[in-house]
Motif scaffolding. Structure first.
Motif, PDB file in Angstrom:
ATOM      1  N   LYS A 397       0.833  -1.184   0.000  1.00 53.09           N
ATOM      2  CA  LYS A 397       0.000   0.000   0.000  1.00 53.09           C
ATOM      3  C   LYS A 397       0.877   1.247   0.000  1.00 53.09           C
ATOM      4  O   LYS A 397       2.040   1.221   0.378  1.00 53.09           O
ATOM      5  CB  LYS A 397      -0.912  -0.004   1.230  1.00 53.09           C
ATOM      6  N   ILE A 398       0.274   2.358  -0.406  1.00 52.24           N
ATOM      7  CA  ILE A 398       1.028   3.612  -0.457  1.00 52.24           C
ATOM      8  C   ILE A 398       1.524   3.991   0.930  1.00 52.24           C
ATOM      9  O   ILE A 398       2.661   4.402   1.116  1.00 52.24           O
ATOM     10  CB  ILE A 398       0.144   4.719  -1.068  1.00 52.24           C
ATOM     11  N   HIS A 399       0.657   3.841   1.930  1.00 51.36           N
ATOM     12  CA  HIS A 399       1.083   4.140   3.298  1.00 51.36           C
ATOM     13  C   HIS A 399       1.857   2.942   3.834  1.00 51.36           C
ATOM     14  O   HIS A 399       1.279   1.911   4.166  1.00 51.36           O
ATOM     15  CB  HIS A 399      -0.124   4.432   4.189  1.00 51.36           C
ATOM     16  N   ARG A 400       3.141   3.065   3.904  1.00 49.52           N
ATOM     17  CA  ARG A 400       3.992   1.973   4.366  1.00 49.52           C
ATOM     18  C   ARG A 400       4.605   2.338   5.705  1.00 49.52           C
ATOM     19  O   ARG A 400       5.009   3.471   5.936  1.00 49.52           O
ATOM     20  CB  ARG A 400       5.086   1.682   3.351  1.00 49.52           C
ATOM     21  N   SER A 401       4.672   1.367   6.572  1.00 47.12           N
ATOM     22  CA  SER A 401       5.205   1.589   7.909  1.00 47.12           C
ATOM     23  C   SER A 401       6.369   0.648   8.155  1.00 47.12           C
ATOM     24  O   SER A 401       6.447  -0.431   7.569  1.00 47.12           O
ATOM     25  CB  SER A 401       4.099   1.346   8.950  1.00 47.12           C
ATOM     26  N   LEU A 402       7.281   1.054   9.023  1.00 46.74           N
ATOM     27  CA  LEU A 402       8.362   0.169   9.428  1.00 46.74           C
ATOM     28  C   LEU A 402       7.804  -1.031  10.184  1.00 46.74           C
ATOM     29  O   LEU A 402       8.365  -2.115  10.159  1.00 46.74           O
ATOM     30  CB  LEU A 402       9.347   0.941  10.311  1.00 46.74           C
ATOM     31  N   ARG A 403       6.669  -0.809  10.842  1.00 49.33           N
ATOM     32  CA  ARG A 403       6.023  -1.873  11.618  1.00 49.33           C
ATOM     33  C   ARG A 403       5.131  -2.698  10.697  1.00 49.33           C
ATOM     34  O   ARG A 403       4.375  -2.154   9.905  1.00 49.33           O
ATOM     35  CB  ARG A 403       5.192  -1.251  12.750  1.00 49.33           C
ATOM     36  N   THR A 404       5.213  -4.008  10.819  1.00 50.16           N
ATOM     37  CA  THR A 404       4.447  -4.891   9.952  1.00 50.16           C
ATOM     38  C   THR A 404       2.952  -4.772  10.212  1.00 50.16           C
ATOM     39  O   THR A 404       2.145  -4.713   9.290  1.00 50.16           O
ATOM     40  CB  THR A 404       4.884  -6.355  10.165  1.00 50.16           C
ATOM     41  N   ARG A 405       2.574  -4.741  11.488  1.00 52.53           N
ATOM     42  CA  ARG A 405       1.155  -4.701  11.858  1.00 52.53           C
ATOM     43  C   ARG A 405       0.908  -3.569  12.858  1.00 52.53           C
ATOM     44  O   ARG A 405       0.603  -3.832  14.020  1.00 52.53           O
ATOM     45  CB  ARG A 405       0.732  -6.048  12.456  1.00 52.53           C
ATOM     46  N   PRO A 406       1.042  -2.313  12.434  1.00 53.23           N
ATOM     47  CA  PRO A 406       0.846  -1.193  13.370  1.00 53.23           C
ATOM     48  C   PRO A 406      -0.601  -1.102  13.846  1.00 53.23           C
ATOM     49  O   PRO A 406      -1.513  -0.871  13.049  1.00 53.23           O
ATOM     50  CB  PRO A 406       1.243   0.028  12.538  1.00 53.23           C
ATOM     51  N   ARG A 407      -0.820  -1.299  15.132  1.00 49.75           N
ATOM     52  CA  ARG A 407      -2.199  -1.313  15.627  1.00 49.75           C
ATOM     53  C   ARG A 407      -2.835   0.065  15.578  1.00 49.75           C
ATOM     54  O   ARG A 407      -4.059   0.190  15.523  1.00 49.75           O
ATOM     55  CB  ARG A 407      -2.250  -1.873  17.049  1.00 49.75           C
ATOM     56  N   ASP A 408      -2.019   1.123  15.586  1.00 44.50           N
ATOM     57  CA  ASP A 408      -2.612   2.459  15.520  1.00 44.50           C
ATOM     58  C   ASP A 408      -3.256   2.724  14.160  1.00 44.50           C
ATOM     59  O   ASP A 408      -4.117   3.598  14.030  1.00 44.50           O
ATOM     60  CB  ASP A 408      -1.601   3.550  15.859  1.00 44.50           C
ATOM     61  N   MET A 409      -2.864   1.978  13.128  1.00 42.37           N
ATOM     62  CA  MET A 409      -3.451   2.187  11.815  1.00 42.37           C
ATOM     63  C   MET A 409      -4.928   1.808  11.800  1.00 42.37           C
ATOM     64  O   MET A 409      -5.727   2.425  11.080  1.00 42.37           O
ATOM     65  CB  MET A 409      -2.696   1.400  10.750  1.00 42.37           C
ATOM     66  N   GLU A 410      -5.311   0.812  12.581  1.00 44.32           N
ATOM     67  CA  GLU A 410      -6.727   0.452  12.657  1.00 44.32           C
ATOM     68  C   GLU A 410      -7.520   1.573  13.307  1.00 44.32           C
ATOM     69  O   GLU A 410      -8.640   1.891  12.892  1.00 44.32           O
ATOM     70  CB  GLU A 410      -6.897  -0.852  13.449  1.00 44.32           C
ATOM     71  N   VAL A 411      -6.936   2.199  14.329  1.00 48.25           N
ATOM     72  CA  VAL A 411      -7.577   3.345  14.978  1.00 48.25           C
ATOM     73  C   VAL A 411      -7.716   4.499  13.990  1.00 48.25           C
ATOM     74  O   VAL A 411      -8.759   5.147  13.896  1.00 48.25           O
ATOM     75  CB  VAL A 411      -6.761   3.792  16.208  1.00 48.25           C
ATOM     76  N   LEU A 412      -6.649   4.751  13.226  1.00 43.81           N
ATOM     77  CA  LEU A 412      -6.643   5.853  12.272  1.00 43.81           C
ATOM     78  C   LEU A 412      -7.638   5.625  11.133  1.00 43.81           C
ATOM     79  O   LEU A 412      -8.282   6.567  10.658  1.00 43.81           O
ATOM     80  CB  LEU A 412      -5.237   6.042  11.706  1.00 43.81           C
ATOM     81  N   LYS A 413      -7.760   4.396  10.674  1.00 41.09           N
ATOM     82  CA  LYS A 413      -8.707   4.104   9.592  1.00 41.09           C
ATOM     83  C   LYS A 413     -10.138   4.414  10.011  1.00 41.09           C
ATOM     84  O   LYS A 413     -10.919   4.999   9.241  1.00 41.09           O
ATOM     85  CB  LYS A 413      -8.580   2.635   9.173  1.00 41.09           C
ATOM     86  N   GLU A 414     -10.488   4.017  11.231  1.00 40.92           N
ATOM     87  CA  GLU A 414     -11.835   4.289  11.719  1.00 40.92           C
ATOM     88  C   GLU A 414     -12.053   5.783  11.915  1.00 40.92           C
ATOM     89  O   GLU A 414     -13.119   6.315  11.602  1.00 40.92           O
ATOM     90  CB  GLU A 414     -12.083   3.541  13.032  1.00 40.92           C
ATOM     91  N   GLU A 415     -11.043   6.466  12.424  1.00 41.83           N
ATOM     92  CA  GLU A 415     -11.163   7.909  12.638  1.00 41.83           C
ATOM     93  C   GLU A 415     -11.252   8.640  11.311  1.00 41.83           C
ATOM     94  O   GLU A 415     -11.979   9.635  11.190  1.00 41.83           O
ATOM     95  CB  GLU A 415      -9.956   8.411  13.440  1.00 41.83           C
ATOM     96  N   PHE A 416     -10.521   8.156  10.316  1.00 41.32           N
ATOM     97  CA  PHE A 416     -10.533   8.809   9.005  1.00 41.32           C
ATOM     98  C   PHE A 416     -11.937   8.770   8.404  1.00 41.32           C
ATOM     99  O   PHE A 416     -12.380   9.740   7.779  1.00 41.32           O
ATOM    100  CB  PHE A 416      -9.530   8.125   8.068  1.00 41.32           C
ATOM    101  N   LYS A 417     -12.646   7.664   8.586  1.00 42.96           N
ATOM    102  CA  LYS A 417     -14.022   7.570   8.088  1.00 42.96           C
ATOM    103  C   LYS A 417     -14.905   8.641   8.723  1.00 42.96           C
ATOM    104  O   LYS A 417     -15.730   9.279   8.046  1.00 42.96           O
ATOM    105  CB  LYS A 417     -14.587   6.173   8.386  1.00 42.96           C
ATOM    106  N   LYS A 418     -14.731   8.850  10.025  1.00 44.28           N
ATOM    107  CA  LYS A 418     -15.521   9.850  10.728  1.00 44.28           C
ATOM    108  C   LYS A 418     -15.181  11.262  10.252  1.00 44.28           C
ATOM    109  O   LYS A 418     -16.066  12.091  10.050  1.00 44.28           O
ATOM    110  CB  LYS A 418     -15.275   9.738  12.237  1.00 44.28           C
ATOM    111  N   LEU A 419     -13.892  11.520  10.076  1.00 46.34           N
ATOM    112  CA  LEU A 419     -13.468  12.840   9.621  1.00 46.34           C
ATOM    113  C   LEU A 419     -13.997  13.135   8.224  1.00 46.34           C
ATOM    114  O   LEU A 419     -14.435  14.248   7.928  1.00 46.34           O
ATOM    115  CB  LEU A 419     -11.937  12.926   9.634  1.00 46.34           C
ATOM    116  N   LYS A 420     -13.973  12.127   7.393  1.00 47.81           N
ATOM    117  CA  LYS A 420     -14.431  12.318   6.019  1.00 47.81           C
ATOM    118  C   LYS A 420     -15.928  12.591   5.986  1.00 47.81           C
ATOM    119  O   LYS A 420     -16.416  13.438   5.223  1.00 47.81           O
ATOM    120  CB  LYS A 420     -14.086  11.079   5.185  1.00 47.81           C
TER     121      LYS A 420
END
Length: 427
Positions: A397-420
């Motif tokens: 994916k375009i958003h790449r992290s050093l961490r394989t399974r960053p748990r904060d990304m799940e939080v951010l995905k849900e928040e992004f839906k709300k912001l949008k």
């Protein structure tokens, strides 16, 4: 709750020679500066509208065209800030962070852990390979450090912990600049030297390794913007030890590391080194958190802080930009985060404990390709059920992290839906 120190609460006059991170008014060239954080209830009462549509940094590239048309400044407001909560273990930083995020209309990101680093996208825990590896090629996480602090890879553990926190900090900055939403973190990589110093004092790291480690962290610090606010929750060492026993995690309770001397070293380094260093740039609030305080009182204190400060070599210096283009360039670095990680990667032959040998690298690779989904990149392993391989052209994916399974990304995905959903306007 008593506030035992309120450091860096200042109110300075305007200085039009430097433009701080700001918004553009309808007057065209007229700029007005961000100043005071305010709670959600006050923002609603004041009629503050929702932000513009967020930039989908998880799925879109920040191209030259996007730099020209994306309204980076117009998304930012008074609450577009980075707040870091620091303090000893057991101080309930996460609890305060989540409450502050709810009240300030920000997002709280959980602290990174080593599951994000060692568990692959297919769910395989790389730490289970340790019995096949030589000791220098083995994993080392927080549990192993607290259980066996003299393991040869303990210095590597501290370096990897810094990398995890630095990677999350990059994500926090990226989220702020792409959405305008403020971010609250449970510690940051800026306090990493506190723990490295305590480890060195206890004999778990060599002084040579500490010097090299601090050099590496220093290079990372220069590449990003420091937080706007640091909140330090103070706990006496006796209370920390009592709470460790009370929560009953075996590897903490029976740890050879968490002695009174070690915990005192951390407390001393926090107060005498970290807070003195960070207050030169950021606001600092410090509280006696022996008895958990009133969150609303903390918010009252935050609302008194004036971020309208102009000092190229002092307060908020990292958030001062002569032009919007400077800010765009900074944001470009955040989107291309692997360049930021590469900037500090270096080897010192005098500290071999902070790098794998060629033989260890070969050993790790040979074992890695034998695990489920380890032979090819994620998404290209037919034995793991991946499909449509012939038609795939993007490895990740375009958003790449050093961490394989960053748990904060799940939080951010849900928040992004709300912001949008709550946003107005379009890019």
């Amino acid at each position: 709750m008593a506030s035992i120190a309120r450091i860096g609460i200042t109110k300075l006059g305007y200085n039009n020679l430097v433009r701080q991170l700001c918004k553009v008014t309808t007057a065209g060239n007229c700029w007005y500066q961000v100043a005071f954080i305010s709670r959600k209830a006050k923002r609603v009462a004041a009629g503050i509208r929702a932000r513009l549509q967020p930039f989908d940094y998880m799925n879109k590239q920040y191209t030259m065209w996007q730099q020209l048309v994306d309204p980076i400044i117009d998304r930012l407001d008074d609450n577009s800030k980075i707040i870091v909560i620091e303090g000893p273990m057991t101080s309930n930083k996460a609890k305060l962070g989540q409450k502050l995020a709810d009240e300030l209309d920000m997002i709280y990101l959980p602290s990174p852990n080593f599951d994000e680093y060692y568990i692959t996208n297919y769910g395989y825990d790389l730490r289970t390979l340790d019995d096949r590896l030589s000791i220098g090629a083995q994993s080392c996480d927080l549990k192993k450090f607290l259980t066996n602090p003299h393991h040869p890879n303990v210095p590597m553990f501290q370096l990897h912990y810094f990398q995890l926190k630095y990677d999350q900090y990059i994500t926090a900055l990226l989220h702020l600049l792409c959405t305008g939403q403020g971010v609250i973190l449970n510690r940051s990589f800026y306090s990493s030297f506190v723990f490295a110093q305590a480890m060195t004092n206890a004999g778990y790291m060599r002084p040579q390794a500490l010097r090299f480690y601090n050099k590496v962290v220093g290079m990372a610090e220069d590449a990003v913007m420091r937080p706007h606010l640091v909140i330090y929750l103070d706990l006496p060492v006796d209370v920390v030890q009592e709470r460790i026993k009370k929560r009953g995690i075996p590897y903490e309770v029976n740890s050879k590391v968490l002695t009174r001397e070690y915990l005192t070293d951390i407390e001393t380094s926090y107060k005498q080194n970290y807070l003195k260093k960070v207050m030169s740039h950021s606001h600092v609030l410090m509280y006696d958190w022996t008895e958990e305080g009133d969150v609303m009182s903390v918010i009252d204190d935050i609302e008194e802080l004036n971020f309208n400060i102009y000092d190229k070599n002092g307060k908020m210096a990292d958030w001062i930009f002569e032009t919007v283009q400077e800010l765009r360039i900074k944001r470009t670095y955040l989107h291309e985060r692997f360049y930021l990680h590469q900037d500090y990667l270096t080897i010192d032959l005098n500290v071999p404990e902070l790098a794998y040998t060629p033989d260890e690298v070969k050993e790790i690779h040979e074992n890695y390709i034998t695990i489920p989904g380890g032979k090819y990149d994620t998404g290209f392993n037919t034995d793991m059920g991946d499909k449509g391989i012939l038609w795939k052209y993007q490895l990740s994916k375009i958003h790449r992290s050093l961490r394989t399974r960053p748990r904060d990304m799940e939080v951010l995905k849900e928040e992004f839906k709300k912001l949008k959903a709550a946003a107005f306007g379009s890019k």
